[in-house]
Write an enzyme that holds these catalytic residues in place. Structure first.
Site, PDB file in Angstrom:
ATOM      1  N   ASP A 349       0.859  -1.193   0.000  1.00 56.28           N
ATOM      2  CA  ASP A 349       0.000   0.000   0.000  1.00 56.28           C
ATOM      3  C   ASP A 349       0.895   1.245   0.000  1.00 56.28           C
ATOM      4  OD1 ASP A 349      -2.901   1.062   0.548  1.00 56.28           O
ATOM      5  OD2 ASP A 349      -1.578   2.181   1.897  1.00 56.28           O
ATOM      6  N   ASN A 357      -2.911  12.992  -3.380  1.00 55.26           N
ATOM      7  CA  ASN A 357      -4.081  13.456  -4.137  1.00 55.26           C
ATOM      8  C   ASN A 357      -4.531  14.846  -3.690  1.00 55.26           C
ATOM      9  OD1 ASN A 357      -4.412  11.359  -5.941  1.00 55.26           O
ATOM     10  ND2 ASN A 357      -5.698  10.162  -4.547  1.00 55.26           N
ATOM     11  N   ASP A 366      -2.580   9.558 -10.047  1.00 53.29           N
ATOM     12  CA  ASP A 366      -2.628   8.443 -10.996  1.00 53.29           C
ATOM     13  C   ASP A 366      -1.247   8.168 -11.585  1.00 53.29           C
ATOM     14  OD1 ASP A 366      -5.291   8.124 -10.548  1.00 53.29           O
ATOM     15  OD2 ASP A 366      -5.961   9.055 -12.415  1.00 53.29           O
ATOM     16  N   GLU A 392      -4.792   2.310  -4.104  1.00 55.06           N
ATOM     17  CA  GLU A 392      -3.337   2.390  -4.118  1.00 55.06           C
ATOM     18  C   GLU A 392      -2.687   1.108  -3.588  1.00 55.06           C
ATOM     19  OE1 GLU A 392      -4.833   4.513  -0.333  1.00 55.06           O
ATOM     20  OE2 GLU A 392      -5.427   4.269  -2.426  1.00 55.06           O
TER      21      GLU A 392
END
Length: 469
Positions: A349, A357, A366, A392
């Site tokens: 992760d 973000n 992304d 993620e």
């Protein structure tokens, strides 16, 4: 002096494929396996007499199809001739293997109903199941979309159980052959015929069924394995060694040979002059129809290929998706149960990804996910299978690997990510890893849950770390 010429006119069109020739390959057999082969003169094989292009028995009683070329190759590897035991149906082939009239089923799947008398090798080719319907039907990806419809499949094929297990209550009628099943759809007595894409395409072309189409490729796949009598375990291990020794180039050569079609004609010239005009018209019409069907099938194959890719791969990263990872897990599970080869699971992760973000926006987020996906693809071992687990998170299946080895894999990737500049100013991108190995007789979800718990612990300990459960 009068001269009389007499010829025989053969007006049948058939598919002719030259079997490939392969160099002799030697298998590394055990003493017991070699002793078993020394005691037999030949291997007796039963097949499905009507499942082209995979396998069949032609009018001369010869074994033909894709599987015939594979068995020719394996026969040369094993050093024993493979002799066809001729049957009239797949049902009879199943009866013969139970009655020990043959040693091998050319292709079979492992289903509970056969385990009393049959074992199977590892798969050597895999094809997705597909639907053939009338042309006005929209594309279908999942049978749940049309679960109230009536479907047709070939009787006693293992794929029937696969579909029924995945879609309980689905209305499936059984036909004696693929042609019979396609005709039922053609006459409106069933909504769709289910088989593999090459089989459907072959049968529609060979029997002139041009007004049906392939309306979708399912997630369910048909794995081609060799069926071996249960009382011949040494023959099973010998065939597995032959399959393992078969190179990808050899597989592709066989498939390319059989999936390319060549038309051959013989003519009796004494009758040819009488039929020339009619045959010429028929040839023109056939050529036109073939071009239309060929163009249509080419378009369908392109769409089907795209559908298969979309069903198995993540759109952003191009990595295998969650569905494909479950399939990879099942394959590792089968290998574990058959050979006791340990495997491990890693869940990764990205740390503080929400901050990426929030600070830089989802487009940059992304790009970070995509870059890490590329790093995983390029730096993991060839045997490891990595895919996007969600958001993620990434999941890695490590065959032939215990906890210690999997931790080394995870640590290598953790340090690589930690040392990479993602171009986010002062924000460093790191990742946490949870590692566990599979425990005997546990459910798939339990193993994944344990890796997830290890990941959660890594997060609790400050992130950018690897924890082994």
């Amino acid at each position: 002096m009068k001269l009389s010429l007499r010829f025989l006119l053969l007006l049948c069109v058939y598919i002719s494929v030259q079997a490939p020739s392969f160099a002799q390959q030697t298998l590394n057999l055990t003493v017991s396996e070699q002793a078993f082969l020394d005691k037999i003169d030949e291997i007796h094989l039963c097949t499905d007499p009507d499942w082209m292009p995979y396998e069949g028995i032609d009018k001369s009683g010869h074994y033909t199809g894709i599987m015939s070329s594979f068995h020719q190759l394996w026969s040369s590897m094993i050093g024993k001739p493979v002799v066809l035991v001729e049957t009239v149906s797949w049902d009879q082939s199943l009866e013969f293997i139970q009655q020990k009239k043959c040693d091998v089923l050319s292709s079979a799947q492992d289903i509970p109903e056969r385990r009393d008398y049959l074992t199977v090798t590892k798969p050597y080719i895999t094809y997705s199941l597909a639907l053939a319907t009338h042309p006005d039907i929209p594309f279908i990806i999942n049978l749940s979309q049309v679960k109230d419809k009536k479907f047709v499949m070939v009787r006693d094929y293992a794929a029937i159980k696969l579909i029924r297990d995945n879609y309980p209550g689905l209305n499936i009628i059984e036909a004696g052959s693929a042609v019979e099943g396609l005709k039922l759809v053609e006459r409106g007595m069933a909504f769709a015929f289910i088989d593999t894409v090459p089989s459907i395409n072959y049968q529609m072309l060979a029997h002139g069924i041009s007004h049906l189409k392939i309306s979708g490729v399912l997630n369910e796949q048909y794995n081609m394995s060799v069926g071996i009598r249960k009382d011949l375990p040494l023959l099973l291990s010998i065939y597995n060694k032959a399959i393992n020794a078969t190179s990808e180039a050899q597989r592709q050569q066989i498939l390319n040979n059989w999936l390319s079609v060549k038309l051959e004609y013989d003519a009796d010239y004494s009758l040819l002059w009488k039929l020339l005009a009619g045959l010429f018209i028929i040839l023109l019409l056939s050529l036109y129809r073939y071009r239309v069907v060929h163009r249509h099938n080419r378009e369908l194959k392109a769409v089907n290929k795209k559908l298969v890719y979309m069903s198995q791969n993540d759109q952003l990263t191009g990595l295998p998706n969650r569905y494909y990872l479950h399939e990879a897990f099942q394959e590792a599970l089968q290998t574990y149960h058959r050979y006791q080869h340990q495997f491990s699971v890693i869940i990764m992760d990205i740390d503080h990804f929400k901050k990426v973000n929030d600070t830089y926006g989802h487009v940059i987020g992304d790009k970070v996910i995509k870059k890490i996906a590329d790093m995983l693809s390029e730096n993991l071992r060839d045997t490891d299978i990595v895919g996007r687990w969600g958001g993620e998170e990434f999941l890695i299946v490590c065959p032939e690997t215990n906890n210690h080895g999997a931790k080394a894999v995870a640590e290598h990737m953790r340090r690589l990510i930690e040392d990479t500049d993602f171009g986010l100013d002062d924000l460093q991108v790191t990742a946490s890893f949870g590692v566990t190995e599979y425990n005997e007789d546990e459910a798939v979800d339990d193993c994944i849950k344990r890796a997830d718990m290890a990941l959660y612990r890594a997060k609790e300990l400050g992130r950018n770390t690897t924890i082994v459960f």
